[in-house]
Design an enzyme around this catalytic site. Structure first.
Site, PDB file in Angstrom:
ATOM      1  N   ASP A   8       0.709  -1.371  -0.068  1.00 32.65           N
ATOM      2  CA  ASP A   8       0.453   0.116  -0.294  1.00 32.65           C
ATOM      3  C   ASP A   8       1.041   1.480   0.109  1.00 32.65           C
ATOM      4  OD1 ASP A   8      -2.137   1.279   0.742  1.00 32.65           O
ATOM      5  OD2 ASP A   8      -1.446   1.499   3.157  1.00 32.65           O
ATOM      6  N   ASP A  10      -0.307   5.406   0.645  1.00 26.23           N
ATOM      7  CA  ASP A  10      -0.353   6.212   2.016  1.00 26.23           C
ATOM      8  C   ASP A  10      -0.783   5.628   3.710  1.00 26.23           C
ATOM      9  OD1 ASP A  10      -1.360   8.595   0.210  1.00 26.23           O
ATOM     10  OD2 ASP A  10      -2.819   7.316  -0.065  1.00 26.23           O
ATOM     11  N   LYS A 152      -8.447  -4.949  -4.238  1.00 30.54           N
ATOM     12  CA  LYS A 152      -6.856  -5.121  -4.410  1.00 30.54           C
ATOM     13  C   LYS A 152      -6.919  -7.034  -4.137  1.00 30.54           C
ATOM     14  CE  LYS A 152      -5.245  -1.285  -1.698  1.00 30.54           C
ATOM     15  NZ  LYS A 152      -4.400  -0.626  -0.894  1.00 30.54           N
ATOM     16  N   ASP A 175      -2.347  -0.562   5.424  1.00 26.91           N
ATOM     17  CA  ASP A 175      -2.907  -0.071   6.938  1.00 26.91           C
ATOM     18  C   ASP A 175      -3.786   0.423   6.998  1.00 26.91           C
ATOM     19  OD1 ASP A 175      -3.111   1.880   5.295  1.00 26.91           O
ATOM     20  OD2 ASP A 175      -3.297   3.075   6.504  1.00 26.91           O
ATOM     21  N   ASP A 179      -6.736  -3.107   2.567  1.00 27.82           N
ATOM     22  CA  ASP A 179      -5.717  -3.528   2.515  1.00 27.82           C
ATOM     23  C   ASP A 179      -6.598  -4.830   2.984  1.00 27.82           C
ATOM     24  OD1 ASP A 179      -3.777  -1.748   1.636  1.00 27.82           O
ATOM     25  OD2 ASP A 179      -3.720  -1.187   3.424  1.00 27.82           O
TER      26      ASP A 179
END
EC number: 3.1.3.18
Length: 227
Positions: A8, A10, A152, A175, A179
């Site tokens: 990831d 951000d 994802k 995070d 995810d």
């Protein structure tokens, strides 16, 4: 050998203030295995990051709505359905919230990102009224209005197949809620300390440090293990 990575951006490769941590440019260019940048941001962002790192532009964008590997782009999801929800949200007094220009959504191909300051309850109510084809995902940086089932994790499966790599060979670091699906596909997963509850519960391990501090610690551990 070090393992392939699904990272990831951000909250994972950034500082607490949202900047790309300079250690990204120290640690990732020489990583001797594929690196997939998997983000909720629009397609150009992870491509640009990979480009400036001198790495193959192997990316997952828009929470799985776009996957790019070996020069091939796969686009899934229904942007018209997402925009219909957002327009209904606006009609009921909601606001996308990014101001003039809206570069957050300008290059988005499969979903719509709404400001985290928006009326979440109203947005979710409007999305639910769409009949289950559209969902809202909270990444902590935006509310993403997207086609249900796009994730994802599913995009990582497609990317891994294109690379002829077992998805379980990947180590994923992230995070937030978006995810969770990546963690479910990768063979090993880590949530950084600033992760939300969904990511923390889904990860194999929650690292002690947050943001890039946590990711750097994971990378150091993987390198040491590969020796």
């Amino acid at each position: 050998m070090v393992p392939p990575l699904a990272l990831d951006i951000d909250g994972t490769l950034t500082t607490p203030t949202g900047r790309v941590d300079p250690r990204v440019f120290e640690l990732l260019p020489a990583w001797d295995a594929p690196v997939v940048f998997a983000t909720g941001k629009a397609f150009p962002y992870p491509v640009a990051l990979a480009h400036f790192l001198g790495r193959e532009e192997t990316v997952i964008a828009e929470n799985g709505g776009v996957a790019y590997v070996d020069g091939e782009t796969t686009i899934v999801g229904d942007p018209d359905a997402a925009w219909a929800v957002v327009e209904a949200f606006r009609e009921r007094g909601g606001a996308v919230g990014w101001g003039d220009g809206d570069t957050v959504n300008r290059w988005r191909e499969t979903e719509v990102a709404v400001s985290p300051d928006a009326d979440e309850a109203l947005l979710r109510e409007v999305a639910a009224a769409a009949g289950g084809d559209v969902e809202v995902v909270d990444t902590g940086y935006a509310f993403h209005v997207k086609s249900a089932g796009v994730s994802k994790g599913r995009a990582l499966e497609r990317v891994a197949a294109a690379l002829d790599i077992d998805p379980e060979s990947f180590v994923a670091v992230g995070d937030s809620e978006n995810d969770v699906s990546t963690f479910g596909v990768a063979g090993e997963s880590y949530a950084v300390a600033n992760a939300d509850d969904a990511a923390r519960e889904a990860a194999d391990e929650v690292v002690a440090e947050g943001y890039m501090d946590g990711t750097a610690a994971v990378l150091a551990s993987l390198r040491e293990r590969a020796r």
